[in-house]
Write an enzyme that holds these catalytic residues in place. Sequence first.
Site, short mmCIF file in Angstrom:
data_model
loop_
_atom_site.label_atom_id
_atom_site.label_comp_id
_atom_site.label_asym_id
_atom_site.label_seq_id
_atom_site.Cartn_x
_atom_site.Cartn_y
_atom_site.Cartn_z
NE ARG A 1 -83.11 -25.28 44.72
CZ ARG A 1 -83.58 -24.06 44.53
NH1 ARG A 1 -82.82 -23.02 44.80
NH2 ARG A 1 -84.79 -23.88 44.11
CB THR A 2 -83.70 -32.14 46.43
OG1 THR A 2 -83.82 -31.37 45.24
CG2 THR A 2 -84.71 -33.27 46.39
CE LYS B 1 -62.03 -42.91 54.92
NZ LYS B 1 -63.28 -42.85 55.70
NE ARG C 1 -81.16 -35.03 43.53
CZ ARG C 1 -81.56 -33.79 43.25
NH1 ARG C 1 -80.68 -32.82 43.13
NH2 ARG C 1 -82.84 -33.53 43.09
CG HIS D 1 -86.47 -34.97 40.79
ND1 HIS D 1 -86.69 -35.40 42.07
CD2 HIS D 1 -85.98 -33.71 40.90
CE1 HIS D 1 -86.34 -34.44 42.92
NE2 HIS D 1 -85.91 -33.41 42.22
#
Lengths: 305, 418
Positions: free
Chosen positions: A54-55, A82, A104, A132
Amino acid sequence: MNHLLSTEHLDRSTLEELLDEAEGFAEVLTRPIPKVPALRGKTVATMFFEPSTRTRLSFEKAAKALSADTVSFSPGTSAISKGESLKDTALTIRAMGVDLIVVRHTATGAPWRLAEWLDIPIVNGGDGAHQHPTQALLDCLTIRQRFGSLDGLKIAIVGDIKHSRVARSDIFAMTTLGAEVILVGPPTLLPLDPEAWPVSVSHDLDSVIEEVDVVYLLRVQTERGGASVFPSLAEYATRFGMTPERFSRLKPEAVVMHPGPMNRGVEISYDVADDERALILEQVTNGVAARMAVLFRLLGGEHDA
Amino acid sequence: MHDLLLKGGSVLTHEGISVTDVAIANGRVAAIGSDLGEAGETIECGGAWVGPGFVDMHTHLREPGQEWKENIASGTAAAAAGGYTALLAMPNTDPPIDSAHLARYVSDQAFRARNAYVVSAGCLTMERAGERMAHLDELWDAGVRIFTDDGDTVQNASVLRAAMEYVAQLGGVVSQHAVDRDLSAAGFMHEGSISSRLGMQGIPREADDLTISRDIELARLTAVRYHVQHLSTARGVALVKAAKEDGLPVTAEVTPHHLMFDHGEVLSMDANYRMTPPLREPSDTAALIEGLRRGIIDVVATDHAPHAAVEKDVPFEQSMSGVTGLEWAASVVNGVVGLDQHDFFDRISIAPARIAGFTDHGQPLAEGAAGNIVVFDPDKRWTPSSTRSRSNNSPYLGRELTGKVRATLLDGVLTYAE
Ligand SMILES: [Zn+2]
């Protein structure tokens, strides 16, 4: 403003400028061709180390509406699985000619590390349970559209404040813009030291429900750090959920908000979520406009809309 | 002719402290006094403190198994620069030091490097898993006197009780990194106003205090010599004080970083402030300083914990825990606590040597004794800018400190000179 990492130190005039800008972009998004050429030639990268479509989509939509190019990085499909370090990943993305990174991360402070390592603007798309900031901007924009201003409004933030980056960002932005914030939840979900925050605290939603203008419901998770933090979802819904009964006791102009994704039937009842006074979809729409304002501000584009 | 003359230092001997000269020959203290005659080399001490080389009873040398962080040669070189002549190496290497040949390997490597005398602590349990006893008899025969699963805590009280009984009969010391796993597992930093602000999961003080309290009761039951590592809380200091008042053979250490810093540093989210136990509140720091002054806390121990840049130049929560400290521990303690010369050497040399059973180190100077000596100027201000360690995960780099090592001698040979 070189980066957008936190709302904690944003002053009122900066917040208001961003909201004014976002207001303008919200109008752009209603046009038949919802697009301006402000950031043509710029590239915005999203680096999401937590699954969140969503974000990320909201940021990408914002970038495209400003005519920027986007590249997207997610760890499942890339070198990070990895064992490549965050620093090397960030340097690699930067070396591709990216102009701004939205990050994020599950770890508090990850965007601050990127801001140290790189010479381009960094936007915090959510770090751990810390901050946020674009969520706070879109929330404040949504409230401002409804009420004209946050000044003097009473806002209850309900639920898992302790583990919520949304709450940490909203508290600072909302109070800086003149609102009064009340945190509501059981002690296991409230900050340890509410006296250090510009807020008041209640363990009883019913005692504040009739006096607030906004009820901001947070998403509930049942387990934290291996220990249960409340007895059951049913008990939570009974004490802290937005039931139809509680909804009917709200002031007539009061609204309900939620950062999504909702647990209908837990923090918000099925029907309340669809009410005209539940602003959840407005929040989503405003998310694109607020993020456009942030990208525009940080990339210094020309506004010829 | 003597090999070396330390001229005009404030010298700590069994008789007390006086400004005099110390002559070194054939690795030993040849004479203490004035007009000691010619020497091949002379160090003008100018009133600086001269005493037994520092002794660290909590060093992570990382060898064997994690040489990208540190090895015995580099770690002991850092130690020498910090004034140390003897170290107790922590056994959480890879493989862990749970058997005699591994303990001997550590001492042998140190002997080759000739920077410091090193004895390894031994694990309490096999593979530090907290289940079966390590080879305690064999480790004892290899010279191990201190047993610990440092880095991990023996959580099971029944396992710990049995190990304590066994070590008590040997005459050794059980040393514990005392942290409750369940209360601390999800945490990254001290639980308090800063963790709350940062949204980081905290580690409450009670994670330490509960385990220290339990361990002291088990030490009472088993009559073992018990040593608490890296105290971080005011309550921990009080628990140790009460145990001592009860006459139990309980000792404790504190690290330089817990004396100098509090959780406010973590607001920077800089991984160089991530350690276990975490930096706590100013009231805890004050209690630790006071505890060290009064001798409730016996020892300053560095918990020198090197980690490579790839393990530290990452977000706080993803970083390894620990900081380096050998090169500036004495400076930090001197600057922050301000002990007099006698107490300073007691906490950083004499007491740790006594607990660890090091007989040639940590003794006030005496004619005929081994030449394990440090010259330390308590007034000199300086700012560390580089390190001899393989890792530079240190919050002290770039900070001004008070007090500097001028020279370090191991068996009469300079291992460090300014
Ligand atoms: Zn430890």
